[in-house]
Design a protein around this motif. Structure first.
Motif, PDB file in Angstrom:
ATOM      1  N   ILE A  27      -1.439  -2.701  -4.643  1.00  0.00           N
ATOM      2  CA  ILE A  27      -0.978  -4.089  -4.577  1.00  0.00           C
ATOM      3  C   ILE A  27      -1.976  -5.027  -5.259  1.00  0.00           C
ATOM      4  O   ILE A  27      -1.602  -5.861  -6.089  1.00  0.00           O
ATOM      5  N   ILE A  28      -3.255  -4.893  -4.923  1.00  0.00           N
ATOM      6  CA  ILE A  28      -4.228  -5.860  -5.451  1.00  0.00           C
ATOM      7  C   ILE A  28      -4.582  -5.556  -6.912  1.00  0.00           C
ATOM      8  O   ILE A  28      -4.895  -6.473  -7.670  1.00  0.00           O
ATOM      9  N   LEU A  29      -4.541  -4.284  -7.316  1.00  0.00           N
ATOM     10  CA  LEU A  29      -4.861  -3.977  -8.710  1.00  0.00           C
ATOM     11  C   LEU A  29      -3.754  -4.421  -9.658  1.00  0.00           C
ATOM     12  O   LEU A  29      -3.994  -4.653 -10.835  1.00  0.00           O
ATOM     13  N   GLU A  30      -2.528  -4.530  -9.136  1.00  0.00           N
ATOM     14  CA  GLU A  30      -1.407  -4.978  -9.954  1.00  0.00           C
ATOM     15  C   GLU A  30      -1.223  -6.490  -9.916  1.00  0.00           C
ATOM     16  O   GLU A  30      -0.414  -7.036 -10.682  1.00  0.00           O
ATOM     17  N   THR A  75      -1.697 -10.420 -10.534  1.00  0.00           N
ATOM     18  CA  THR A  75      -2.096 -11.158 -11.741  1.00  0.00           C
ATOM     19  C   THR A  75      -2.612 -12.565 -11.442  1.00  0.00           C
ATOM     20  O   THR A  75      -3.009 -13.275 -12.368  1.00  0.00           O
ATOM     21  N   SER A  76      -2.607 -12.963 -10.173  1.00  0.00           N
ATOM     22  CA  SER A  76      -3.086 -14.305  -9.832  1.00  0.00           C
ATOM     23  C   SER A  76      -3.417 -14.365  -8.355  1.00  0.00           C
ATOM     24  O   SER A  76      -3.039 -13.476  -7.583  1.00  0.00           O
ATOM     25  N   LEU A 133      -9.521 -10.186  -5.526  1.00  0.00           N
ATOM     26  CA  LEU A 133      -9.949  -8.957  -4.863  1.00  0.00           C
ATOM     27  C   LEU A 133      -9.837  -7.758  -5.802  1.00  0.00           C
ATOM     28  O   LEU A 133     -10.685  -6.851  -5.784  1.00  0.00           O
ATOM     29  N   GLY A 134      -8.788  -7.748  -6.633  1.00  0.00           N
ATOM     30  CA  GLY A 134      -8.648  -6.676  -7.615  1.00  0.00           C
ATOM     31  C   GLY A 134      -9.791  -6.686  -8.623  1.00  0.00           C
ATOM     32  O   GLY A 134     -10.306  -5.627  -9.003  1.00  0.00           O
ATOM     33  N   ASP A 135     -10.189  -7.878  -9.045  1.00  0.00           N
ATOM     34  CA  ASP A 135     -11.321  -7.976  -9.972  1.00  0.00           C
ATOM     35  C   ASP A 135     -12.597  -7.452  -9.316  1.00  0.00           C
ATOM     36  O   ASP A 135     -13.432  -6.816  -9.975  1.00  0.00           O
ATOM     37  N   SER A 136     -12.765  -7.726  -8.015  1.00  0.00           N
ATOM     38  CA  SER A 136     -13.935  -7.229  -7.299  1.00  0.00           C
ATOM     39  C   SER A 136     -13.960  -5.702  -7.303  1.00  0.00           C
ATOM     40  O   SER A 136     -15.017  -5.090  -7.492  1.00  0.00           O
TER      41      SER A 136
END
Length: 473
Positions: free
Chosen positions: A284-287, A289-290, A296-299
């Motif tokens: 969920i977080i890796l997909e 886009t905002s 959290l995905g960037d982390s």
């Protein structure tokens, strides 16, 4: 017409049920069941060879009940990679991949229902709704050592000091000018021209110390008096704001780090997101886009080591990582509550707790191969379990509310202050005493040196005078 249609529909339902009862696809079969150790829904025990020899938990109780009702046998297997199932490198891994390759008949564990998985396997009726949460270090009271400076930010303290020196400089300059160009109006004395005499006046005002007055500069000293009055009014604001904030910092506990939601976690400098690799929440977080999920995905992308391998499904390993205290570890809430109970049982302390916000509530089911003939009977069994209240009974038996959950309360004002609350003030006092004593020693050493120098000079002059008397004229 309507009555005839209703009668036809009722007869069709009865015939369908009779036909279903006659067609028993599970009777006498032996099923290969994939599972994973996910406490408290599934406890898997291995023998010395690493093979599953027994199991326990809510899902295991459900399997035993289904096997007894529909007269089939089964044995458990585990996926070679240890994952539940994610689409990686154009293929499915984990238990979902085993079902897609028809290596197993049933997946029996707390498997989250997702759209992507539903395209390749069939889910049974959901047997639980389990939200996700995060284990975080238990917030602790912020230290009182620095309480005396916390009411103002460093920038405010810097501006206060700058304003004190600026006012002192202006006053000192005015006095110099009046003393030089209008000496007939100056009646303050030479001592009032000292810079630190002026500075201590302003320091006395802001520290609420009485006994020091503005040095007099005669009848034309209204400029300095106006500046001093303005500073006094400003100091009133500083003093009352400082007193109120200091009371709050000392009497009301401040908990740190206080992470209540994913928004707090995304902006936290103390904690980093950590989760199991190939989990649903990771996808969920890796997909995203905002927003918060994107942050959290960037982390995770910047810290790939925070994507935990399958070994962390073992509660003891998961707990050791959580106790390091630098991570907010996301997983199913039931699993995290089991880890909390394990932590309290191990240490007797609440070193970790759950984040207040529940992240994503998932529907958890078992699963079979796509278009499996066993699905209808298993669904019927689930419905019968629910009607008999068996699922509620098993949940009460295995799901234990942890003692360390929900200890994020900010606290209330303390009725009495302790030495710990005032440690910052006493530390400041000790520093002041130490500096004063050091200055006292330096002054005495300097005084002794000056006296010694004077004695030596007088002795030298005495010797010269005595020598001159001895010489003949």
């Amino acid at each position: 017409m309507f009555a005839a249609w209703a009668l036809f529909y009722t007869m069709a339902q009865v015939l369908a049920e009779i036909h279903f009862e006659k067609v028993d696809h599970l009777y006498g079969k032996h099923l290969i069941v994939a599972t994973a150790d996910l406490n408290p829904y599934m406890y898997v025990h291995h023998d010395e060879n690493g093979t599953i020899d027994s199991a326990d938990g809510i899902v295991n109780e459900m399997m035993l009940w289904l096997a007894q009702r529909y007269h089939f046998t089964f044995h458990y297997v585990e996926s070679s990679d240890g994952y539940f199932g994610a689409f990686v490198n154009e293929s499915w891994n984990g238990m979902v991949g085993m079902a897609v390759r028809k290596e197993i008949d049933l997946i029996a564990t707390q498997l989250t229902t997702t759209y992507a998985r539903s395209k390749v396997i069939d889910f049974t009726t959901s047997f639980s709704k389990d939200p996700m949460s995060a284990i975080i270090p238990a917030p602790k009271e912020d230290g009182f050592m620095a309480a005396i400076v916390k009411p103002f930010q460093p920038g405010v303290w810097a501006l206060i000091m700058i304003s004190m020196f600026s006012a002192t400089l202006v006053t000192f300059t005015f006095m110099k000018l009046i003393h030089k160009y209008m000496p007939e109006y100056y009646d303050g004395g030479i001592s009032n021209l000292q810079f630190w005499e002026n500075f201590m006046y302003y320091f006395g005002i802001i520290s609420s110390q009485a006994g020091r007055t503005m040095p007099s500069v005669g009848p034309l000293g209204h400029a300095t008096r106006l500046l001093a009055a303005t500073w006094c009014l400003t100091a009133v604001v500083f003093i009352y704001l400082y007193s109120g904030c200091l009371t709050s910092f000392i009497t009301i506990p401040k908990l740190r780090p206080l992470i209540e939601s994913l928004d707090d976690l995304a902006t936290s400098v103390d904690l980093k997101l950590t989760l199991l690799k190939n989990s649903v929440f990771e996808s969920i977080i890796l997909e995203a886009t905002s927003g918060t999920y994107k942050a959290l995905g960037d982390s995770l992308r910047n810290n790939p080591e925070n994507r935990l391998p399958k070994d962390f499904l073992e509660p003891e390993i998961f707990l050791k990582h959580a106790l390091i205290g630098r991570f907010a570890m996301v997983d199913q809430k039931s699993f995290l509550e089991y880890v909390l109970n394990l932590a309290f049982k191990t240490s007797g302390k609440c070193d970790i707790t759950l984040m207040k916000q529940e992240v994503v509530t998932s529907l958890d089911s078992m699963a079979v191969q796509k278009n499996s003939i066993y699905l209808a009977q298993i669904d019927q069994g689930f419905q019968t379990m629910a009607a008999l209240g068996l699922q509620n009974y098993w949940e009460k038996r295995f799901l234990k509310v942890p003692k360390c959950e929900g200890n994020l309360e900010k606290g209330v004002a303390k009725p009495r202050l302790t030495l710990a609350n005032l440690s910052g003030a006493f530390l400041f006092l000790l520093v002041g005493i130490g500096i004063s004593f050091a200055v006292f020693l330096v002054e005495n050493m300097w005084s002794c040196m000056q006296k010694g120098k004077g004695v030596m000079e007088r002795s030298k002059s005495f010797k010269v005078e005595a020598h001159s008397r001895i010489l003949p004229s």
